[in-house]
Scaffold this active site. Structure first.
Site, PDB file in Angstrom:
ATOM      1  N   ARG A  68       0.819  -1.215   0.000  1.00  0.00           N
ATOM      2  CA  ARG A  68       0.000   0.000   0.000  1.00  0.00           C
ATOM      3  C   ARG A  68       0.852   1.263   0.000  1.00  0.00           C
ATOM      4  O   ARG A  68       0.414   2.313  -0.479  1.00  0.00           O
ATOM      5  CB  ARG A  68      -0.984  -0.035   1.175  1.00  0.00           C
ATOM      6  N   GLU A 105       3.147  -6.218  12.742  1.00  0.00           N
ATOM      7  CA  GLU A 105       2.200  -6.432  13.838  1.00  0.00           C
ATOM      8  C   GLU A 105       1.754  -7.896  13.837  1.00  0.00           C
ATOM      9  O   GLU A 105       1.501  -8.475  14.872  1.00  0.00           O
ATOM     10  CB  GLU A 105       1.004  -5.500  13.616  1.00  0.00           C
TER      11      GLU A 105
HETATM   12  P1  AMP Z   1       4.688  -2.152  11.365  1.00  0.00           P
HETATM   13  O1  AMP Z   1       5.923  -2.603  10.668  1.00  0.00           O
HETATM   14  O2  AMP Z   1       4.313  -3.036  12.513  1.00  0.00           O
HETATM   15  O3  AMP Z   1       4.740  -0.684  11.745  1.00  0.00           O
HETATM   16  O4  AMP Z   1       3.490  -2.344  10.355  1.00  0.00           O
HETATM   17  C1  AMP Z   1       3.289  -1.456   9.311  1.00  0.00           C
HETATM   18  C2  AMP Z   1       2.980  -2.161   8.027  1.00  0.00           C
HETATM   19  O5  AMP Z   1       2.022  -3.195   8.208  1.00  0.00           O
HETATM   20  C3  AMP Z   1       2.406  -1.197   7.039  1.00  0.00           C
HETATM   21  O6  AMP Z   1       2.986  -1.471   5.774  1.00  0.00           O
HETATM   22  C4  AMP Z   1       0.924  -1.472   7.052  1.00  0.00           C
HETATM   23  O7  AMP Z   1       0.418  -1.468   5.739  1.00  0.00           O
HETATM   24  C5  AMP Z   1       0.778  -2.834   7.683  1.00  0.00           C
HETATM   25  N1  AMP Z   1      -0.150  -2.853   8.814  1.00  0.00           N
HETATM   26  C6  AMP Z   1       0.164  -3.099  10.101  1.00  0.00           C
HETATM   27  N2  AMP Z   1      -0.911  -3.074  10.890  1.00  0.00           N
HETATM   28  C7  AMP Z   1      -1.952  -2.787  10.084  1.00  0.00           C
HETATM   29  C8  AMP Z   1      -3.350  -2.600  10.311  1.00  0.00           C
HETATM   30  N3  AMP Z   1      -3.891  -2.713  11.530  1.00  0.00           N
HETATM   31  N4  AMP Z   1      -4.129  -2.300   9.247  1.00  0.00           N
HETATM   32  C9  AMP Z   1      -3.577  -2.175   8.004  1.00  0.00           C
HETATM   33  N5  AMP Z   1      -2.279  -2.346   7.743  1.00  0.00           N
HETATM   34  C10 AMP Z   1      -1.465  -2.644   8.762  1.00  0.00           C
END
Ligand code: AMP
Length: 180
Positions: A68, A105
């Site tokens: 995205r 996550e």
């Molecule tokens: P992080 O590396 O944990 O900060 O996660 C960020 C990445 O995971 C981004 O590229 C987001 O597109 C995706 N992401 C993580 N959590 C979500 C969520 N609750 N909803 C949508 N995308 C998420």
């Protein structure tokens, strides 16, 4: 940020409970992308992170993280008049890459960046949809630095305040259009 961007984010980002697995509330931005005025307004707001107070562009590249992040970072790069660079999941880029492991996550993975995508000394804006744990941003900063570039700021549609993303990214200036 414009009122149009704020209202588009509030109306057009949909919470999807238990996707892709139980306990995760997935932030679905596809209704926002399908709304041309709302999409344009949030791109303007994200692009502001690549300008100084006078409106001068202060970055040389915009990096978007698969997938995205691509959709948001490419129009931000065009708005700023600088190049777009994709950071991709492992095995997708065809030429020599730097690679960095990271934790999501809800998953673990490796991100890659073409070694010649960023020249030494270039200033880079990172763009993605959601800041969750910060693992994706930290891995991307690592990749940019291994090219000899500097990550100057990150711009996100949303920051999940119940997760430690902001702490994880340390001193990197962060623009979050919405904190949830
Ligand atoms: P992080 O590396 O944990 O900060 O996660 C960020 C990445 O995971 C981004 O590229 C987001 O597109 C995706 N992401 C993580 N959590 C979500 C969520 N609750 N909803 C949508 N995308 C998420």
């Amino acid at each position: 940020m414009s009122e149009q961007a704020r209202s588009a984010l509030e109306r057009l980002v949909v919470d999807v409970p238990d996707f892709p697995e139980p306990g995760i509330v997935f932030k679905d931005i596809t209704p926002l992308l399908a709304d041309p005025e709302g999409f344009a307004a949030v791109i303007d707001a994200l692009a502001a992170a690549g300008r100084d107070a006078d409106g001068t562009v202060i970055v040389d590249k915009v990096v978007g993280m698969e997938a995205r992040g691509f959709i948001l970072a490419a129009p931000v790069a065009l708005a700023l008049g600088v190049g777009f660079v994709p950071v991709r999941k492992a095995g997708r880029l065809p030429r020599p890459t730097h690679a960095a492991a990271y934790a999501l996550e809800y998953a673990e993975a490796t991100l890659e960046l073409h070694q010649d995508a960023i020249s030494p000394g270039q200033r880079v804006l990172l763009v993605d949809d959601v800041l969750a744990t910060g693992g994706t941003v930290c891995a991307t900063v690592d990749l940019v630095e291994r090219c000899g570039g500097t990550a100057t700021a990150a711009a996100m549609l949303m920051e999940l305040s119940f997760l430690p993303g902001r702490e994880a990214i340390g001193d990197l200036p962060l623009t979050s259009l919405m904190v949830v």
